[in-house]
Scaffold this active site. Structure first.
Site, PDB file in Angstrom:
ATOM      1  N   GLN A 215       0.821  -1.219   0.000  1.00 55.30           N
ATOM      2  CA  GLN A 215       0.000   0.000   0.000  1.00 55.30           C
ATOM      3  C   GLN A 215       0.847   1.257   0.000  1.00 55.30           C
ATOM      4  O   GLN A 215       0.305   2.356   0.077  1.00 55.30           O
ATOM      5  CB  GLN A 215      -0.956   0.004   1.204  1.00 55.30           C
ATOM      6  CG  GLN A 215      -2.004  -1.091   1.159  1.00 55.30           C
ATOM      7  CD  GLN A 215      -3.011  -0.906   0.020  1.00 55.30           C
ATOM      8  OE1 GLN A 215      -3.222   0.193  -0.487  1.00 55.30           O
ATOM      9  NE2 GLN A 215      -3.632  -1.995  -0.409  1.00 55.30           N
ATOM     10  N   LYS A 238      -1.463  -3.094  -8.014  1.00 52.64           N
ATOM     11  CA  LYS A 238      -1.824  -1.936  -7.180  1.00 52.64           C
ATOM     12  C   LYS A 238      -1.008  -0.712  -7.577  1.00 52.64           C
ATOM     13  O   LYS A 238      -1.165   0.358  -7.007  1.00 52.64           O
ATOM     14  CB  LYS A 238      -1.578  -2.256  -5.708  1.00 52.64           C
ATOM     15  CG  LYS A 238      -2.487  -3.346  -5.159  1.00 52.64           C
ATOM     16  CD  LYS A 238      -2.253  -3.515  -3.677  1.00 52.64           C
ATOM     17  CE  LYS A 238      -2.809  -4.802  -3.134  1.00 52.64           C
ATOM     18  NZ  LYS A 238      -4.254  -4.842  -3.012  1.00 52.64           N
TER      19      LYS A 238
HETATM   20  N1  PLP Z   1      -0.589  -6.557   1.738  1.00 58.49           N
HETATM   21  C1  PLP Z   1      -1.400  -5.493   1.714  1.00 58.49           C
HETATM   22  C2  PLP Z   1      -1.176  -4.379   2.690  1.00 58.49           C
HETATM   23  C3  PLP Z   1      -2.437  -5.425   0.779  1.00 58.49           C
HETATM   24  O1  PLP Z   1      -3.246  -4.363   0.763  1.00 58.49           O
HETATM   25  C4  PLP Z   1      -2.610  -6.505  -0.117  1.00 58.49           C
HETATM   26  C5  PLP Z   1      -3.742  -6.506  -1.071  1.00 58.49           C
HETATM   27  O2  PLP Z   1      -4.788  -5.951  -0.814  1.00 58.49           O
HETATM   28  C6  PLP Z   1      -1.729  -7.576  -0.046  1.00 58.49           C
HETATM   29  C7  PLP Z   1      -0.729  -7.567   0.883  1.00 58.49           C
HETATM   30  C8  PLP Z   1      -1.845  -8.735  -0.981  1.00 58.49           C
HETATM   31  O3  PLP Z   1      -1.674  -8.323  -2.292  1.00 58.49           O
HETATM   32  P1  PLP Z   1      -1.916  -9.357  -3.473  1.00 58.49           P
HETATM   33  O4  PLP Z   1      -3.317  -9.862  -3.307  1.00 58.49           O
HETATM   34  O5  PLP Z   1      -1.734  -8.567  -4.701  1.00 58.49           O
HETATM   35  O6  PLP Z   1      -0.913 -10.434  -3.301  1.00 58.49           O
END
Ligand code: PLP
Length: 423
Positions: A215, A238
């Site tokens: 984030q 993201k």
């Molecule tokens: N960590 C944080 C703080 C996140 O906001 C997210 C996804 O929302 C993740 C990890 C996991 O990301 P991903 O689903 O792209 O692996």
């Protein structure tokens, strides 16, 4: 960023032109996944139409071109996060990157990796420390590592206003701590954590640090060398990039010693019927065929963000965040989660609407063209800490403008009356 520039930026994102049931679209779910600028879509398409080939194999021109594009994207991503090129390992997403570290520890603890991997061995008597605000992606892998090895899981608690409570930092992170894994920015609260203080404590006790930069990577200038963490994880989707691609950052000497998790082709130097020697990082973690088009797309995304400038991005999102926060706080019956000081958070605001379930809030907002996230946002312990099971989250990005904020606030201010939840 002035409104004129935001209008120009928005022009780069074709999806934002969509309407929702006759309403203008206010996309406030960038914390879940960001929209993609045309340059990212084009980069993927150009690669597939002109240069597609297997990388690091074959001597033909296309293979060379594909390899160059693949490695150029790695270099661009490394520059973007303040790392050296060989410290960036491609993964499917942040979840995979975090699992790769935790499973690396598990493999080392099972005896793989020899003496070089000794510093990753954990067992009874060791502790793994996380925080109560973690996304499940940076919690469950450490729980699993504890279950596999007998190490104990501890966590830093939260204050009532959504910050890490560091009162007992010295006792929670102590000489038994092997790993301190924490998020840079909370995906629910928007809180920006004090990385310096956490890293300093980890260093004092000889623990390795793992930063979840999911984030922060698209919202704040990120310099992993300056932050001095040992490992970090982020997701391309993201950061205005494609899905299916993310990265693990690790200090080179640590990556070279961490036992790999996925093994097979493209990650070896020699293989006999009895044993295998692995390549150094990053290739030792990149077994099998990689998602090259997506990697090229992510390279284009970070170049796009770099061109705008991450200081400009952060300033823009701070202004959006402040408008979201002050607007939500003014609506009766709506409780904001997280710090009320806008300088301690990014442009993400989660809240609880008294008397209305978050899913109903989300559906009502959707009926007004507002895309916001509802649920536990993969952070159940955090929600439990604040006595709720779900919340609604508005999260911004570089393309979020004043009209998005106004449309969202206007819709939110009608929610309680619509559901008959008057005070
Ligand atoms: N960590 C944080 C703080 C996140 O906001 C997210 C996804 O929302 C993740 C990890 C996991 O990301 P991903 O689903 O792209 O692996």
């Amino acid at each position: 960023m002035d409104p004129l520039e935001t209008a120009r930026v928005r022009g780069d994102f074709p999806l934002l032109e969509r309407t929702m049931g006759g309403s203008r679209l206010a996309y406030l779910d960038s914390g879940a996944t960001a929209q993609k600028p045309t340059c990212v879509i084009d980069a993927e398409q150009d690669f597939l139409t002109r240069s597609n080939a297997a990388v690091h194999r074959g001597a033909h021109t296309l293979a060379v071109e594909a390899t160059e594009a693949f490695e150029a994207a790695r270099a661009a991503v490394a520059r973007f996060v303040g790392a050296d090129t060989e410290e960036v390992v491609w993964t499917k997403n942040a979840t995979e990157a975090l699992n790769l570290v935790a499973y690396g520890f598990a493999n080392a603890s099972a005896g793989l990796g020899g003496d070089e991997a000794a510093r990753f061995r954990v067992g009874p008597g060791d502790t793994l420390v996380v925080t109560e605000m973690e996304h499940h992606a940076n919690l469950v892998p450490w729980q699993q590592l504890a279950a596999r090895t007998g190490a104990r899981l501890r966590w830093l608690p939260l204050t009532d206003d959504g910050r890490l409570d560091l009162t007992d930092l010295e006792t929670i992170v102590d000489d038994s701590t092997a790993v301190l894994a924490f998020t840079h920015v909370s995906n629910v609260l928007g809180t920006i954590n004090e990385v310096d203080r956490l890293v300093a404590r980890a260093r004092e006790v000889g623990a390795l640090t793992v930063l979840d930069a999911c984030q922060s990577a698209a919202h704040l200038p990120l310099d992993l060398h300056a932050l001095d963490v040992d490992f970090a994880a982020f997701s391309g989707h993201k950061m205005l990039g494609p899905t299916g691609i993310g990265a693990l950052y690790g200090r080179k000497h640590l990556l070279d010693a961490l036992p790999p998790v996925l093994t097979g082709g493209s990650m070896i130097t020699t293989v006999t019927m009895e044993e295998t020697r692995f390549l150094p990082a990053p290739q030792r973690f990149e077994a099998g065929t990689q998602p090259v088009a997506q990697i090229v797309g992510l390279g284009a995304a970070v170049e796009y963000l770099t061109e705008i400038g991450m200081d400009t991005v952060a300033m823009h999102e701070a202004a959006v965040g402040e408008a979201l926060l002050s607007g939500v706080r003014e609506i009766p019956g709506v409780r904001v989660l997280g710090p009320l000081d806008p300088t301690r958070r990014i442009g993400t605001v989660s809240f609880d609407v008294e008397g209305v379930h978050a899913h109903d809030v989300g559906q009502f907002l959707d009926s007004r063209g507002v895309a916001a996230r509802v649920g536990h946002h993969c952070a159940q312990p955090l929600h439990r800490r604040y006595g709720i099971t779900a919340s609604t989250r508005a999260s911004s990005a570089i393309y979020t403008d004043t009209a998005d904020v106004e449309q969202f606030l206007a819709a939110l201010s009608e929610v309680r009356a619509f559901f008959g939840a008057h005070a």
